[in-house]
Design an enzyme around this catalytic site. Structure first.
Site, PDB file in Angstrom:
ATOM      1  CG  ASN A 162      -0.422  -0.264   2.395  1.00 49.53           C
ATOM      2  OD1 ASN A 162       0.707  -1.008   2.905  1.00 49.53           O
ATOM      3  ND2 ASN A 162      -0.753   0.310   3.435  1.00 49.53           N
ATOM      4  CD  GLU A 205      -1.356   4.794   4.269  1.00 48.33           C
ATOM      5  OE1 GLU A 205      -0.918   5.714   5.301  1.00 48.33           O
ATOM      6  OE2 GLU A 205      -2.067   3.748   4.894  1.00 48.33           O
ATOM      7  CB  CYS A 211      -5.398  -1.582  -1.789  1.00 45.47           C
ATOM      8  SG  CYS A 211      -6.608  -0.775  -0.651  1.00 45.47           S
ATOM      9  CD  GLU A 251      -5.182  -6.068  -0.999  1.00 43.29           C
ATOM     10  OE1 GLU A 251      -4.674  -4.860  -0.970  1.00 43.29           O
ATOM     11  OE2 GLU A 251      -5.795  -6.621  -0.086  1.00 43.29           O
ATOM     12  CB  CYS A 292     -10.849  -2.570   0.680  1.00 45.72           C
ATOM     13  SG  CYS A 292     -10.141  -2.133  -0.913  1.00 45.72           S
ATOM     14  CB  CYS A 314      -8.510  -4.879  -3.580  1.00 44.97           C
ATOM     15  SG  CYS A 314      -7.412  -3.349  -3.174  1.00 44.97           S
TER      16      CYS A 314
HETATM   17  N1  THU Z   1      -5.201  -1.577   2.652  1.00 43.90           N
HETATM   18  C1  THU Z   1      -4.668  -2.424   1.759  1.00 43.90           C
HETATM   19  O1  THU Z   1      -3.535  -2.123   1.297  1.00 43.90           O
HETATM   20  N2  THU Z   1      -5.215  -3.280   1.226  1.00 43.90           N
HETATM   21  C2  THU Z   1      -6.778  -3.538   1.484  1.00 43.90           C
HETATM   22  O2  THU Z   1      -7.573  -4.360   1.110  1.00 43.90           O
HETATM   23  C3  THU Z   1      -7.256  -2.787   2.622  1.00 43.90           C
HETATM   24  C4  THU Z   1      -6.547  -1.541   2.961  1.00 43.90           C
HETATM   25  C5  THU Z   1      -4.379  -0.381   3.019  1.00 43.90           C
HETATM   26  C6  THU Z   1      -5.116   1.007   2.463  1.00 43.90           C
HETATM   27  C7  THU Z   1      -4.398   1.997   3.782  1.00 43.90           C
HETATM   28  O3  THU Z   1      -2.961   2.312   3.263  1.00 43.90           O
HETATM   29  C8  THU Z   1      -3.969   1.054   4.940  1.00 43.90           C
HETATM   30  O4  THU Z   1      -4.426  -0.287   4.490  1.00 43.90           O
HETATM   31  C9  THU Z   1      -5.152   1.109   5.961  1.00 43.90           C
HETATM   32  O5  THU Z   1      -6.166   1.010   5.562  1.00 43.90           O
END
Ligand code: THU
Length: 157
Positions: free
Chosen positions: A61, A63, A72, A74, A112, A115
């Site tokens: 991920n 940000e 994310c 994925e 999520c 994804c």
């Molecule tokens: N996140 C992912 O990388 N994958 C997911 O399927 C859900 C959330 C990340 C997004 C964000 O950077 C952190 O997790 C917290 O939500």
């Protein structure tokens, strides 16, 4: 009216029970968590995708101060995989996470909704099921396909 039910098949497993290829995919997903850029959530997610050309593509991920601009793990992995090897088909994906305490999550981390929808499209492109491995310290979940994670998915084509 008819009452109906959707069941999701999955296997609960221990790391040691996986075959070598799946263990490698899990290891790569865990390693990828270290490449997350997550200064805001401090929640590091890693994903590793096995392609039918034998390559394993990883993502973490990423940000951004403008929160919705982050991506994310994925989606980082699946977009990079297809952008790098557009002719390769996805075979499997493993997802792992390290929580704010700096430890691998006890329970498996699941993708999520966005994804799941993105991965579903690459499963359709592959023309066959893409196995999903959700990694936890205590237990792992093995799902037979992305579509098993997306009941009533949006399908346009
Ligand atoms: N996140 C992912 O990388 N994958 C997911 O399927 C859900 C959330 C990340 C997004 C964000 O950077 C952190 O997790 C917290 O939500």
């Amino acid at each position: 009216m008819t009452e109906k039910e959707i069941k999701i098949p999955y296997i609960e497993a221990q790391y040691q029970e996986l075959d070598e290829q799946d263990r490698q995919l899990v290891d790569k997903a865990l390693e990828a968590t270290a490449r997350a850029y997550a200064p805001y959530s401090k929640f590091n997610v890693g994903a590793a995708i096995l392609l039918d050309n034998g390559e394993i593509i990883t993502g973490a991920n990423q940000e951004n101060a403008a929160f919705p601009s982050g991506t994310c793990a994925e989606r980082t992995a699946c977009y990079y995989a297809h952008a790098t090897y557009p002719d390769a088909r996805f075979c499997a994906i493993a997802v792992a996470a390290v929580g704010t305490d700096g430890k691998e999550l006890e329970e498996p981390c699941a993708p999520c909704g966005a994804c799941r929808q993105a991965l579903l499209e690459y499963e359709k492109l592959a023309g066959r099921d893409v196995r999903v491995i959700l990694v936890g310290r205590k237990v792992l979940y093995l799902l037979p396909s992305v579509k098993s994670l997306v009941p009533f998915a949006f399908v346009e084509f």
